[in-house]
Design a protein around this motif. Structure first.
Motif, short mmCIF file in Angstrom:
data_model
loop_
_atom_site.label_atom_id
_atom_site.label_comp_id
_atom_site.label_asym_id
_atom_site.label_seq_id
_atom_site.Cartn_x
_atom_site.Cartn_y
_atom_site.Cartn_z
N GLY A 114 0.79 -1.23 0.00
CA GLY A 114 0.00 0.00 0.00
C GLY A 114 0.82 1.27 0.00
O GLY A 114 0.26 2.36 0.11
N LYS A 115 2.14 1.16 -0.14
CA LYS A 115 3.01 2.34 -0.11
C LYS A 115 3.24 2.89 -1.51
O LYS A 115 3.15 2.16 -2.51
N ASP A 116 3.55 4.18 -1.55
CA ASP A 116 3.88 4.85 -2.80
C ASP A 116 5.39 4.80 -3.01
O ASP A 116 6.15 5.03 -2.07
N TYR A 117 5.78 4.52 -4.25
CA TYR A 117 7.19 4.43 -4.62
C TYR A 117 7.47 5.37 -5.77
O TYR A 117 6.60 5.66 -6.60
N GLU A 118 8.71 5.87 -5.81
CA GLU A 118 9.13 6.74 -6.90
C GLU A 118 10.47 6.21 -7.41
O GLU A 118 11.26 5.65 -6.65
N PHE A 119 10.72 6.40 -8.70
CA PHE A 119 11.93 5.85 -9.30
C PHE A 119 12.39 6.67 -10.49
O PHE A 119 11.63 7.43 -11.07
N ARG A 120 13.66 6.50 -10.82
CA ARG A 120 14.23 7.01 -12.06
C ARG A 120 14.61 5.78 -12.88
O ARG A 120 15.11 4.80 -12.33
N MET A 121 14.36 5.88 -14.18
CA MET A 121 14.62 4.74 -15.04
C MET A 121 15.26 5.22 -16.33
O MET A 121 14.91 6.29 -16.84
N LEU A 122 16.20 4.44 -16.85
CA LEU A 122 16.90 4.76 -18.08
C LEU A 122 16.86 3.55 -18.99
O LEU A 122 17.08 2.42 -18.55
N TYR A 123 16.58 3.79 -20.28
CA TYR A 123 16.67 2.76 -21.31
C TYR A 123 17.80 3.16 -22.25
O TYR A 123 17.84 4.29 -22.73
N ILE A 124 18.71 2.22 -22.50
CA ILE A 124 19.82 2.49 -23.41
C ILE A 124 20.05 1.24 -24.25
O ILE A 124 19.99 0.12 -23.73
N LYS A 125 20.27 1.45 -25.55
CA LYS A 125 20.47 0.33 -26.47
C LYS A 125 21.83 0.44 -27.12
O LYS A 125 22.24 1.51 -27.56
N ASP A 126 22.53 -0.69 -27.19
CA ASP A 126 23.81 -0.79 -27.86
C ASP A 126 23.74 -1.99 -28.80
O ASP A 126 23.67 -3.13 -28.33
#
Length: 160
Positions: A114-126
């Motif tokens: 029931g908790k709120d979460y926050e995140f940073r996310m990165l997508y990188i392709k090689d």
């Protein structure tokens, strides 16, 4: 695997990729590697530099998940859409980098606790390898980790 045990300021190479990153401060440790299928591996790190406690007194474990997919022919946007469908979230901000990588500041409510979460996310392709890097903690604790999360994502590099 030796690179995973010595977590410091040095660049840490993600196995079987040309992609690396670094932690701007001590306190991060490698937890485990999970093989999802023959093309997909997940690496987990957690922050253990000090106890992190949320507003309810629960211990929080800020973490970094590195999702690596080999033999991937789609774009970073295709992968982001696919991953969003499996783990929905609210996008709070999006960014695109000069190297073609892009990412989100996102949030969601966990149905289990029931908790709120926050995140940073990165997508990188090689070439035909795509990597999703996600750094997450509770919404309550997010501000104290935001600069660290940004610094980790800024350190991501593809070696030539």
């Amino acid at each position: 695997m030796l690179a995973f045990t010595a977590v410091a300021i040095a660049q840490i190479k993600i196995p079987n990729t040309r992609i690396s990153f670094s932690f701007p401060e001590k306190g991060w440790k490698y937890l485990e590697t999970n093989t999802v299928d023959k093309n997909t591996t997940v690496y987990l790190y957690s922050y253990s530099g000090r106890y992190v406690v949320d507003n309810t007194g629960d211990t929080v474990l800020p973490f970094m998940r590195i999702y690596v997919r080999q033999n991937y022919d789609g774009s970073v946007y295709d992968m982001a859409y696919s991953r969003y469908n499996s783990q929905p979230f609210q996008s709070l901000d999006e960014f695109v980098n000069n190297d073609g990588s892009f990412g989100y500041l996102g949030a969601y409510t966990n149905n289990n606790d029931g908790k709120d979460y926050e995140f940073r996310m990165l997508y990188i392709k090689d070439k035909n390898t795509i990597v999703e890097i996600r750094l997450e903690t509770t919404l309550y604790n997010y501000d104290e980790f935001d600069q660290t999360f940004k610094a980790i994502l800024k350190s991501v590099k593809i070696s030539k």
